[in-house]
Design a protein around this motif. Structure first.
Motif, short mmCIF file in Angstrom:
data_model
loop_
_atom_site.label_atom_id
_atom_site.label_comp_id
_atom_site.label_asym_id
_atom_site.label_seq_id
_atom_site.Cartn_x
_atom_site.Cartn_y
_atom_site.Cartn_z
N UNK A 72 49.46 29.36 43.73
CA UNK A 72 50.08 28.83 42.51
C UNK A 72 49.15 29.04 41.31
N UNK A 73 49.74 29.07 40.17
CA UNK A 73 48.97 29.26 38.95
C UNK A 73 47.92 28.17 38.86
N UNK A 74 46.79 28.55 38.35
CA UNK A 74 45.68 27.59 38.30
C UNK A 74 44.73 27.78 39.46
N UNK A 75 45.30 28.00 40.63
CA UNK A 75 44.42 28.22 41.79
C UNK A 75 44.03 29.69 41.91
N UNK A 76 44.87 30.55 41.41
CA UNK A 76 44.58 31.97 41.50
C UNK A 76 43.47 32.35 40.55
N UNK A 77 42.46 33.03 41.06
CA UNK A 77 41.40 33.54 40.19
C UNK A 77 41.23 35.02 40.47
N UNK A 78 40.80 35.72 39.48
CA UNK A 78 40.54 37.14 39.66
C UNK A 78 39.45 37.34 40.70
N UNK A 79 38.36 36.52 40.56
CA UNK A 79 37.24 36.71 41.49
C UNK A 79 37.64 36.40 42.92
N UNK A 80 38.50 35.42 43.08
CA UNK A 80 38.98 35.06 44.42
C UNK A 80 39.69 36.24 45.07
N UNK A 88 34.74 33.75 37.45
CA UNK A 88 35.39 34.89 36.84
C UNK A 88 34.51 35.60 35.81
N UNK A 89 33.45 34.92 35.36
CA UNK A 89 32.53 35.56 34.41
C UNK A 89 31.37 36.23 35.11
N UNK A 90 31.40 36.17 36.42
CA UNK A 90 30.35 36.82 37.19
C UNK A 90 29.13 35.95 37.39
N UNK A 91 29.19 34.68 37.02
CA UNK A 91 28.05 33.80 37.25
C UNK A 91 28.16 33.17 38.64
N UNK A 92 26.97 32.96 39.26
CA UNK A 92 27.02 32.40 40.61
C UNK A 92 27.60 30.99 40.62
#
Lengths: 505, 615
Positions: free
Chosen positions: A408-416, A226-230
């Protein structure tokens, strides 16, 4: 020479012959006026008659082609409508769902579910749009227009005529054929055919296989956090346990008992602090670059090339590379387990290993290969970034976005979510390109229509020149023939009665 | 010393003069009466003055004998035999081209589509319906298939109609020859022979038979439109110092063989046999001449042979005639074939030479490039051949496209034992009943993605495009497999003179159902082009040929007209001249009567007033 005796019968016979001829002339002049044609039977002017027959045929073809243009325009309209509808959905998703998705990290699963539901229904709507019809025919179904082409399978994947769209590949069957389907109509471009194949510039292609519109196959994306790091690919022990490195350089992994042990058979337990353990990543060679930092690839014949603006250039000469970049592969006839690598030049195949020309056996289609990255000669290695293969078609992407939204919460990421959203936006942009291509075709149709209309007029003019007669000329001919006939009749009246008999008593 | 003369001598002279003028007026009357009689030759009274005859007792050195008046030596027809020959030769030439022109006119009524809509339009309509079907929304759709099929049905209807019409042109020509021309020729020959007898009888009795000769000349002119004939006249001494004219009509055919058709009171005859054998040589014409002289193969004329057949009891008939004459023209000893089937090639041959009969036989027996080897005239057979070749190419090409694409044939023969032709083709039963349809998808398409057995789903249209192209722009060769005299195909031979076994597309040797090898046959290409061009070539050929025949006909008619003028100029009655003659003979009659009166007055002086001086 004896003086010719002009006998009564001779005079009468000649008069009769000439009168018949004059009457014949009058008759044909009359026909000219009545019909507006220069001749009534082709033997009177075989050349013009032959020309007229050809012009009649051309006229009929131009009329057919005009009908085709008009029909193609309507057909094209439907295709444009589909692209339009699709674009507005794509726009809406791009506009509303990126923001929503971004905020979603902080949102409760309930509200994300609502978005997921909307995305899901938009996905279904897309399938309905893709199955648009003109008359009885599905316009985006390629050559199987009698049945709806698009559907979602049990896994929620989009299928096109029974094939999972994300599994299709432009270089392999069945994708290769499905993408290459055409439906040509004759618009007077001089249609040329070889067997069942129409030469593309000689006719108008009405076909638009829907997969071309919405995308097909898969793409590989590098995973970032999510911070843009590989995010790197962890090295796995026994294919399942991520490896860790201790400060002493030894590799450990966490066994099923939760203990860190060495990765060898000895399985020596780790005695240091767990916080000192660092994850170990898979490594890959650093890609060789040219002096300007452009990554290099190796073509099938061994040339090193770099990619710029979609084209490959020879790294040594900076000239456009004219060979086949990716190369081909065919099964080795001597050993079924092996393959032979080939490259192609000027329509011929050559072996990559020795450069000899290779005759591809009948029935074998060389398999297209992707270009290989050239490892840096220094042999430097770098951690391998994690990759994910995702579907490229808009319908699947929309489905994936819905799926991620409902995680579900926790699995959801913005980058995903962004991974799919980026690909979707990309696809939606390509859709706009298709829209532009359709516009070009529409313009071609409009131009063709006016060309055909002009041609129709031109043929009419040529036809008139070949068979028609100017009314003025026809009437003049008629008047002249009439005058000649009347004169002949008058002469006849004076010719038949008098003889010497009338002058003696 | 003056001569002595009979007292009443002058009266005889006057009587003869009166009679001559009277007869001359009669002849003028006859000429005027017949001014409108067809074939009448103007007549003239031939006169001669009667010279003084015998010696005179009173002959003196100064001979003052006077002729004894006028003698009527005969009434003759004024005619120039040279013009007759020219006229008849020209009649035959006009006859040839007139018959050919008439045939071309009829062919034009079938194939000239300048001012009518027929096959050309129907063919255009078929292409239009295929164009319509090629649109993606219509491809593989029942309605568009029905539309194409209806267009095909209309096309086949006009094809049938034209096929029947062109066959009628052929049949009508044969029937005309059979029922009119040949009987006419035989009637003319017979009538001429009969008139010959009448003329002879009249002449034996001392008559001139001028009107009979006119009738005979008219009949000969009629005959000359049919055949190139020669007319010769001979004097025949019938005894008693009486000579009569006899006439012989002979005919020389194109091969130089001579046949005597009329000799005095006997006539030969022609015969026609209509036949429709495999090579399309419909008529055989034979002549049964009175005598004939055939040309040998080296070009020399053979012996004159009297034909025994017309009169088997003729003592002069040559009964030693050899039927196995090397020229091989004899069907039986008495009649000789001058047109019919050539015994070596099976083509039609026509030795007639010139005239209406030649023109008509050419029209039915010769087919131009459709004869093998090609003949010199494109008769009806050419048009039938080309037309059928077009129909065959159309049917087989479209059938193949549909069958290759996995469908059934679109067309069938009505009678399977015959070749494809304009009258032997129909829309296949399967297509009519839904058993097959236009297969819209090319089967061996390398890009095939549609299951070839599942044609219901496809909207591919490349087979429709292929059909469209096949009809409107693909170039084919139209022609025929030549056959020998027995109607068997002529095979290609290799250098060793052996037949060459045919191979299929994959190079395999071909065999028939009984494992007998199939051999390559010769093929004659008559026309090369697309299907429209092929059909319109019929119209174009007819137009070009008829333009030529019209031009020749006009020229020949012009020449004939000139000759007719010359003929009329010599033999026709000129009203002004006859009226002038009326005046002239009236005057001479009056003068003769005056002579009589004067003589009478002179005698009156002598008889009544002599010796009565002073009274």
């Amino acid at each position: 020479m004896i003086m010719t005796r002009i006998t009564s019968n001779m005079v009468r016979r000649n008069y009769h012959t000439n009168l018949t001829n004059t009457l014949g002339g009058l008759e044909s002049a009359r026909k000219q006026v009545e019909t507006g044609r220069r001749f009534a039977q082709s033997y009177e002017d075989p050349n013009s008659a032959a020309k007229a027959a050809i012009l009649e045929r051309r006229y009929a073809r131009v009329e057919d082609q005009l009908n085709n243009v008009q029909n193609a325009q309507k057909w094209q309209d439907i295709q444009e409508d589909v692209v339009d509808d699709f674009s507005s959905i794509a726009k809406e998703i791009a506009k509303n769902y990126s923001v929503q998705g971004e905020n979603g990290t902080n949102k409760a699963i309930e509200s994300r579910d609502a978005f997921a539901q909307s995305l899901k229904s938009m996905q279904e709507q897309m399938v309905v749009i893709l199955n648009a019809k003109y008359g009885d025919t599905f316009v985006l179904a390629g050559n199987e227009g009698k049945e709806p082409a698009f559907a979602l399978n049990d896994d929620g994947k989009l299928t096109y005529r029974g094939h999972v769209v994300s599994e299709l590949n432009a270089n392999e069957e069945p994708g290769k054929s499905l993408l290459n389907e055409h439906s040509y109509i004759d618009l007077g471009f001089g249609m040329a055919m070889d067997g069942g194949t129409v030469s593309p510039a000689s006719a108008f292609d009405t076909a638009l296989p829907g997969i071309k519109l919405i995308g097909y196959g898969t793409t590989t994306v590098k995973v970032v956090d999510d911070n843009g790091n590989p995010v790197y690919e962890p090295k796995l022990i026994d294919g399942k346990y991520p490896a860790y490195q201790a400060p002493d350089g030894k590799e450990y992994y966490q066994d099923s008992d939760g203990q860190f042990v060495t990765a060898d058979l000895a399985k020596v337990p780790y005695s240091g602090s767990v916080s000192d353990l660092n994850p170990v990543y898979e490594e890959e060679p650093v890609q060789k670059t040219d002096s300007k930092g452009r990554p290099l690839f190796q073509t099938a014949d061994g040339t090193e090339v770099y990619k710029q603006d979609g084209n490959y250039y020879d790294a040594a000469t900076n000239k456009l590379y004219d060979g086949n970049v990716s190369g081909y592969e065919v099964p080795d006839p001597a050993d079924a387990a092996k393959t032979i690598k080939l490259y192609e030049k000027n329509g011929k195949y050559y072996r990559a290993d020795n450069g000899e020309e290779y005759n591809v056996p009948a029935g074998v289609t060389p398999k297209d290969l992707t270009p290989q990255a050239v490892p840096d000669p220094s042999g430097k290695m770098q951690p391998k970034q994690q990759e994910q293969v995702i579907s490229r078609n808009l319908v699947d992407l929309c489905g994936e976005m819905a799926r991620v939204m409902s995680l579900p919460e926790g699995e959801f990421t913005y980058e995903g979510y962004a991974m799919y959203w980026d690909e979707f936006t990309d696809g939606a942009n390509k859709l706009r390109d298709q829209y532009a291509a359709l516009g070009t075709k529409t313009q071609l149709l409009t131009a063709t229509k006016s060309r055909l209309e002009n041609e129709k007029l031109a043929i009419q003019t040529q036809y008139d020149d070949a068979v028609g007669i100017e009314p003025a000329e026809a009437i003049m001919n008629y008047s002249w023939a009439n005058y000649a006939y009347n004169s002949a009749l008058k002469v006849g009246a004076s010719l038949i009665t008098p003889s010497l008999l009338d002058f003696i008593n | 010393m003056a001569m002595t003369r009979s007292t009443f001598a002058g009266f005889t002279t006057a009587t003869l003069a009166l009679a001559a003028s009277q007869r001359a007026l009669d002849v003028t009357g006859q000429n005027i009466s017949n001014i409108n009689t067809e074939g009448y030759t103007r007549q003239r009274l031939d006169l001669a003055s009667i010279s003084p005859t015998g010696a005179s007792y009173f002959q003196t050195q100064t001979d003052c004998r006077v002729g004894q008046g006028v003698e009527m030596t005969g009434i003759i027809r004024i005619r120039d035999p040279f013009i007759d020959i020219q006229y008849r030769t020209q009649l035959a030439k006009v006859g040839t081209i007139d018959a050919q022109d008439a045939m071309l006119n009829k062919v034009g009524l079938v194939f000239d589509e300048t001012d009518k809509q027929a096959v050309g339009e129907a063919l255009n309509n078929v292409v239009s319906q295929l164009q319509n079907m090629s649109n993606p929304d219509n491809s593989n759709q029942g309605a568009s298939d029905t539309l194409v099929r209806s267009a095909m049905e209309i096309l086949l209807n006009v094809l049938h109609e034209n096929g029947n019409k062109i066959q009628e042109v052929q049949d009508d020509l044969v029937e005309e020859m059979q029922k009119t021309n040949i009987p006419d020729i035989n009637k003319y020959l017979q009538n001429i022979a009969t008139i010959n007898q009448s003329i002879k009888n009249t002449q034996i009795l001392g008559g001139g038979a001028l009107e009979l000769q006119d009738r005979r000349d008219s009949l000969i002119d009629e005959l000359a439109t049919y055949l190139p004939i020669d007319v010769t006249y001979h004097d025949l001494n019938v005894g008693g110092g009486i000579k009569v004219d006899t006439l012989k009509i002979s005919y020389t055919d194109a091969a130089g063989n001579k046949y005597v058709l009329v000799d005095d009171a006997k006539a030969g005859q022609f015969d026609i046999e209509p036949k429709y054998p495999e090579k399309g040589v419909p008529v055989t014409i034979t002549v049964e001449p009175l005598e004939f002289q055939l040309r040998n193969t080296d070009g020399s004329l053979g012996p004159i042979v009297r034909n025994p057949n017309p009169d088997p009891n003729d003592p002069d008939a040559d009964t030693n005639f050899d039927p196995n004459n090397p020229t091989g023209f004899f069907t039986h000893p008495h009649s000789i074939k001058i047109a019919g089937k050539d015994e070596t090639t099976g083509n039609g041959f026509n030795n007639i030479g010139n005239g209406v009969l030649k023109g008509k036989v050419d029209a039915v027996n010769k087919a131009g490039s459709f004869d093998y080897p090609a003949s010199d005239f494109k008769g009806v057979g050419y048009y039938i051949g080309m037309y059928n070749s077009f129909v065959e190419k159309f049917a087989t090409t479209l059938n193949k496209l549909n069958e290759d694409a996995g469908g059934g044939p679109l067309f069938e023969k009505i009678d399977n034992s015959l070749d494809w032709s304009s009258t032997n083709i129909k829309v296949s039963d399967a297509w009519m009943t839904g058993g097959t349809k236009i297969m819209t998808k090319f089967k061996d398409d390398p890009n095939a993605t549609v299951d070839p057995d599942d044609d219901d789903k496809t909207t591919a249209n490349n087979n429709v495009l292929a059909m469209m192209k096949a009809i409107s722009s693909d170039v084919y060769e139209y022609g025929y497999v030549p056959t020998d005299v027995n109607g068997d195909p002529i095979y290609k031979l290799d250098q060793g003179g052996n037949k060459i076994q045919a191979k299929d597309e994959d190079g395999n040797l071909m065999f028939d159902g009984n494992r007998n090898p199939i051999y390559e046959t010769e093929w004659v290409t008559v026309f090369k082009g697309n299907m429209f061009d092929a059909y319109y070539s019929l119209q174009n050929t007819q137009a070009i040929d008829r333009k030529a025949s019209q031009s020749v006909l006009t020229t020949r008619m012009g020449v004939l007209n000139d000759i007719s003028n010359s003929k009329d100029s010599v033999s026709g009655v000129w009203m002004d001249e006859e009226v002038m003659n009326l005046m002239r003979y009236q005057q001479s009659y009056s003068a003769a009567a005056r002579l009589m009166t004067t003589l009478d007055e002179a005698l009156e002086t002598l008889i009544s007033n002599t010796g009565r001086v002073g009274r």
